[in-house]
Design an enzyme around this catalytic site. Structure first.
Site, short mmCIF file in Angstrom:
data_model
loop_
_atom_site.label_atom_id
_atom_site.label_comp_id
_atom_site.label_asym_id
_atom_site.label_seq_id
_atom_site.Cartn_x
_atom_site.Cartn_y
_atom_site.Cartn_z
N ARG B 112 0.84 -1.19 0.00
CA ARG B 112 0.00 0.00 0.00
C ARG B 112 0.88 1.24 0.00
O ARG B 112 1.78 1.38 0.82
CB ARG B 112 -0.90 -0.02 1.23
CG ARG B 112 -2.09 0.89 1.14
CD ARG B 112 -3.00 0.65 2.35
NE ARG B 112 -3.57 -0.70 2.33
CZ ARG B 112 -4.70 -0.99 1.68
NH1 ARG B 112 -5.35 -0.07 1.03
NH2 ARG B 112 -5.16 -2.21 1.69
N THR B 116 -0.93 7.63 -1.19
CA THR B 116 -2.21 7.54 -1.89
C THR B 116 -3.17 6.54 -1.27
O THR B 116 -4.34 6.51 -1.61
CB THR B 116 -2.00 7.13 -3.35
OG1 THR B 116 -1.44 5.80 -3.34
CG2 THR B 116 -1.06 8.07 -4.05
N ASP B 210 -5.20 -12.21 9.73
CA ASP B 210 -4.20 -11.90 8.71
C ASP B 210 -3.42 -13.17 8.39
O ASP B 210 -2.63 -13.65 9.21
CB ASP B 210 -3.26 -10.80 9.20
CG ASP B 210 -2.30 -10.34 8.11
OD1 ASP B 210 -2.05 -9.15 8.01
OD2 ASP B 210 -1.79 -11.20 7.35
N ASP B 213 0.45 -13.06 8.62
CA ASP B 213 0.93 -12.97 10.00
C ASP B 213 0.82 -14.30 10.72
O ASP B 213 1.73 -14.72 11.43
CB ASP B 213 0.11 -11.92 10.77
CG ASP B 213 0.53 -10.51 10.41
OD1 ASP B 213 1.50 -10.38 9.63
OD2 ASP B 213 -0.12 -9.56 10.88
#
Lengths: 579, 218
Positions: B112, B116, B210, B213
């Site tokens: 990411r 933005t 996740d 993770d």
């Protein structure tokens, strides 16, 4: 005692077997600190000798004879119809087999009137031989001669010496001074012996006590025997009890002159058991001889056959053995015949193609897909490398194991996900165990462990007689949890050919208390004929199959099938690299 | 697990057997230990890969059996490769290798962009001849579909035909499936489960947390 064993066996080969005696046999008994399961031929050969003598050494030759004996002899019956699809896991060479479709079809046509719907394993119809006679008459020699000659797996020798009743302390004092009578029928627990034989006959485990002659008590050990094809009961009072006699198919009395018995007994007692002459003679005069006259001799009347002069009587013994062999051949033929007749009459017998849709609760066939077809092609290709063969078999095996687990029972459960959301789902109800039929089932071990790493695995060795095709159970070693309530069992076999091995394996599981509906057979390639038999014999067992081989795929011109596995176990041979 | 009918075209959902639900109950449970999480994820991934491989075409092939008889079978066609979206997608590589031993594997790193808040391509390393191959795109979770869309754009820009791409994931949200198929309607999504929705933080709900993770010890 050792010389007595040699004398009745003039064959030179035997002497060499005796001299090359291994020590493993004695450990067979002495290792049984805990409950030991003994199966005939779990040393690959045939017999379980169960006998406990004072010092053991006089028993050794018997053990060793049985241990080192070649498994098969030439005196087997010839092949009969239906036996060509031998399920032998000793993998007959692929090219050596030839299929006679016509004779097969004919045999099934002939059998179609008499359809059998249940499987009766050979061990619930054991052939039981009782051998009685005075002490020193040569019973043990004759018993071992019989066992050696009939050479059948799962032959159990029960010596009544194991069944002496434990003595109370004051009785033990008498025994130590030679003043206790071991020769009356009351000294032997014939009821317990009857129970052992009955258990075996009804497909349960039989428990044989171990008697210590030094302690005059039963030891902690119990020998567990399961499944017997032939039982030889040997002891001076073997024919005394009417109930025990009623179980016997053949009752033999060994009638040797008491003078000769005494001579043998003295040499055994003094040389092997460290007794003194006076003590041995005292016991003979007070107990052995009078009781032989009083209790043993009268049982001669119940015998079917009397062998005068004991083990010296070579003619009588060879006639006796011929008779037993004939009975065993008949028994084996009945077994094969029954396997043959286990045909699916409900769905039109062999004339109608097996349709898995007719067995929705029992039969799961892996859906055909590009991958499954591609893997099948690779496994059939004789030019595939072993590397590829193993890799692709493992792949399809994993898929099969997953498929089999789908039919297991699940219970609802609510869990919490990392988002702290309650989620209702299911989880497996119980932990299954696996049982592999050696060796073809072992091909599943890798994929099984990848799917269920902690699963307990049992093993069964079932081999078909190379001439008759009759399946014979040689070894079983099953996880303890098999006896837990409602244990689910995955029974693994890479191929079903005649179905005989799987049928026998299922029966072993049932005998151990597993319910039919808790058994899932996992099999990659199943021949229609064998598959029908399994479905017929056990109507609640689930079978997960990769590919079914239909008879219609056999090329009628050549009698050959492009799909090699109709009659040959080739998966294990290639997987383990022995072909 | 209700599945809106409009999103199921070109989605291959593994059959929701009890056995599969049982596997998911383990990896969804927040109390599951990592070793179990990895083991049971791998088992599900294996099922996804098998399902993906089944989509590949085969051609007829005559082979010789050990009886020296010719058998008309089929042979696998076409070259394949895997492309994993770093990091979580890499957890699916072993499952692919378990079924295709020497498969080539490309990598795409998408993160990411902090300015933005949109996914941005940081790194890609793909087999040279990827345009001739069938591609298994590996990413365990399809939530919004942002990174999967970006990765697929990379593949297509390298000449891979959309009908030769299969997107494998363990768990998908309807929003992600819709976003992905709005862009690439002809690409098959192969998934083991479709959850009802995304939560307000764009996480699959109820989901399994996740994945990266939980799989990779952080």
């Amino acid at each position: 005692m050792q010389h007595q064993f040699r004398s009745p066996f003039p064959k030179s080969s035997l002497v060499s077997e005796l001299s090359s005696a291994s020590t493993s046999s004695s450990s067979l008994i002495s290792n049984s600190d805990v409950e030991t399961t003994l199966i005939a031929a779990n040393k690959t050969n045939a017999t379980v000798p169960i006998a406990q003598h004072e010092q053991g050494q006089d028993q050794d030759p018997l053990h060793n004879i049985q241990q080192n004996r070649p498994r098969r002899r030439s005196s087997r019956i010839g092949p009969k119809n239906g036996s060509y699809y031998s399920a032998s896991s000793s993998a007959p060479s692929l090219s050596a087999t030839s299929l006679h479709l016509d004779s097969h079809a004919a045999s099934h046509a002939a059998n179609s009137e008499a359809v059998i719907e249940r499987y009766t394993p050979p061990w619930t119809e054991p052939y039981i031989i009782g051998i009685a006679g005075p002490s020193g008459s040569g019973k043990t020699s004759i018993a071992s001669k019989i066992i050696q000659e009939i050479n059948t797996p799962w032959t159990v020798l029960l010596s009544l010496d194991n069944y002496y009743k434990p003595l109370l302390p004051e009785q033990r004092k008498l025994a130590l001074t030679g003043d206790w009578n071991f020769d009356t029928p009351d000294a032997v627990d014939l009821e317990l012996c009857y129970q052992t034989v009955l258990d075996l006959k009804e497909g349960r485990k039989g428990h044989v006590p171990v008697y210590s002659f030094t302690e005059h008590a039963r030891t902690q050990d119990i020998i567990t025997v399961y499944g017997a094809n032939v039982i030889v009961i040997e002891g001076i009072h073997a024919l005394h009890d009417e109930k025990l006699r009623s179980l016997m198919n053949l009752k033999v009395y060994v009638d040797t002159e008491l003078d000769i018995c005494l001579a043998r007994r003295l040499s055994r007692d003094i040389l092997s058991r460290g007794r003194d002459l006076a003590g041995a003679l005292n016991q003979w005069g007070r107990f052995v001889k009078p009781d032989a006259e009083r209790f043993v001799k009268p049982t001669m009347r119940s015998a079917d056959l009397i062998v005068p002069r004991g083990s010296e009587n070579v003619v009588a013994i060879s006639l006796l053995i011929k008779h037993i062999k004939k009975q065993l051949i008949k028994k084996s033929e009945r077994h094969l015949d029954m396997l043959d007749k286990l045909t699916d009459a409900v769905n039109g017998g062999m004339s109608v193609k097996l349709d898995p849709k007719n067995h929705p609760d029992q039969l799961v066939v892996l859906p055909e897909s590009n991958q499954s077809k591609g893997i099948y092609t690779i496994l059939l290709n004789k030019h595939s490398s072993r590397d590829d063969f193993i890799f692709y078999f493992d792949r399809i095996a994993t898929t099969l194991v997953n498929k089999a687990l789908e039919s297991h029972e699940f219970k609802p459960v609510t869990i919490e996900t990392p988002l702290n959301v309650q989620f209702r789902t299911v989880e497996p109800q119980d932990t299954p165990i696996a049982v592999s039929i050696i060796r073809s089932g072992d091909c599943f071990m890798h994929s099984l462990r990848k799917t269920l790493p902690e699963i307990a695995v049992g093993k069964l060795l079932i081999q078909s007689d190379s001439l008759t095709g009759e399946p014979q159970l040689h070894t079983e070693s099953l996880p303890l949890s098999i006896s837990a309530k409602n244990t689910k069992v995955l029974l693994l076999d890479a191929q079903i050919i005649s179905g005989a091995a799987v049928i026998m394996a299922i029966q072993v599981l049932l005998d151990h208390g597993v319910r039919e509906e808790d058994i899932s057979v996992i099999c990659y390639l199943a021949n229609e004929i064998g598959l029908r038999r399994v479905l017929m014999a056990f109507k609640k067992v689930k079978i997960v199959v990769g590919v079914i081989g239909f008879r219609e795929n056999i090329n009628p011109d050549s009698g050959e099938n492009a799909e090699v596995w109709f009659r040959s176990r080739f998966i294990d041979a290639r997987y383990f690299g022995t072909s | 697990m209700s599945t809106p009918t409009d999103i199921t075209s070109n989605v291959l959902l593994l059959e929701q057997t009890n056995q599969l639900k049982g596997l998911y109950s383990i990896i969804r449970n927040k109390n599951t230990h990592r070793s179990d999480f990895v083991f049971y994820s791998d088992r599900i991934i294996r099922l996804l890969v098998e399902r993906g491989l089944d989509q590949l075409p085969v051609k007829q092939a005559d082979i010789t059996t050990p009886l020296d008889v010719t058998y008309s079978g089929v042979e696998f066609l076409g070259k394949i490769c895997g492309v994993s979206i770093v990091r979580a997608g890499e957890s699916m590589e072993q499952g692919l290798r378990d079924c295709c031993r020497s498969v080539r594997i490309g990598k795409i790193l998408i993160q990411r962009d902090e300015e933005t808040a949109l996914p941005k391509l940081f790194y890609e390393k793909l087999p040279e001849d990827i345009e001739d191959r069938y591609v298994f795109l590996l990413d365990p979770m399809l939530a919004t579909g942002g990174s999967a869309i970006l990765a697929t754009e990379v593949l297509i820009s390298r000449g891979v035909k959309p009908e030769r791409i299969f997107f494998l994931n363990l768990l998908a949200a309807p929003e992600g499936i819709k976003a992905y198929h709005d862009k690439f309607p002809e690409i098959k999504i192969i998934t083991g489960g479709i959850d009802p929705k995304l939560d307000e933080k764009k996480r699959i709900d109820p989901g399994l947390g996740d994945f990266g993770d939980r799989y990779y010890c952080i």
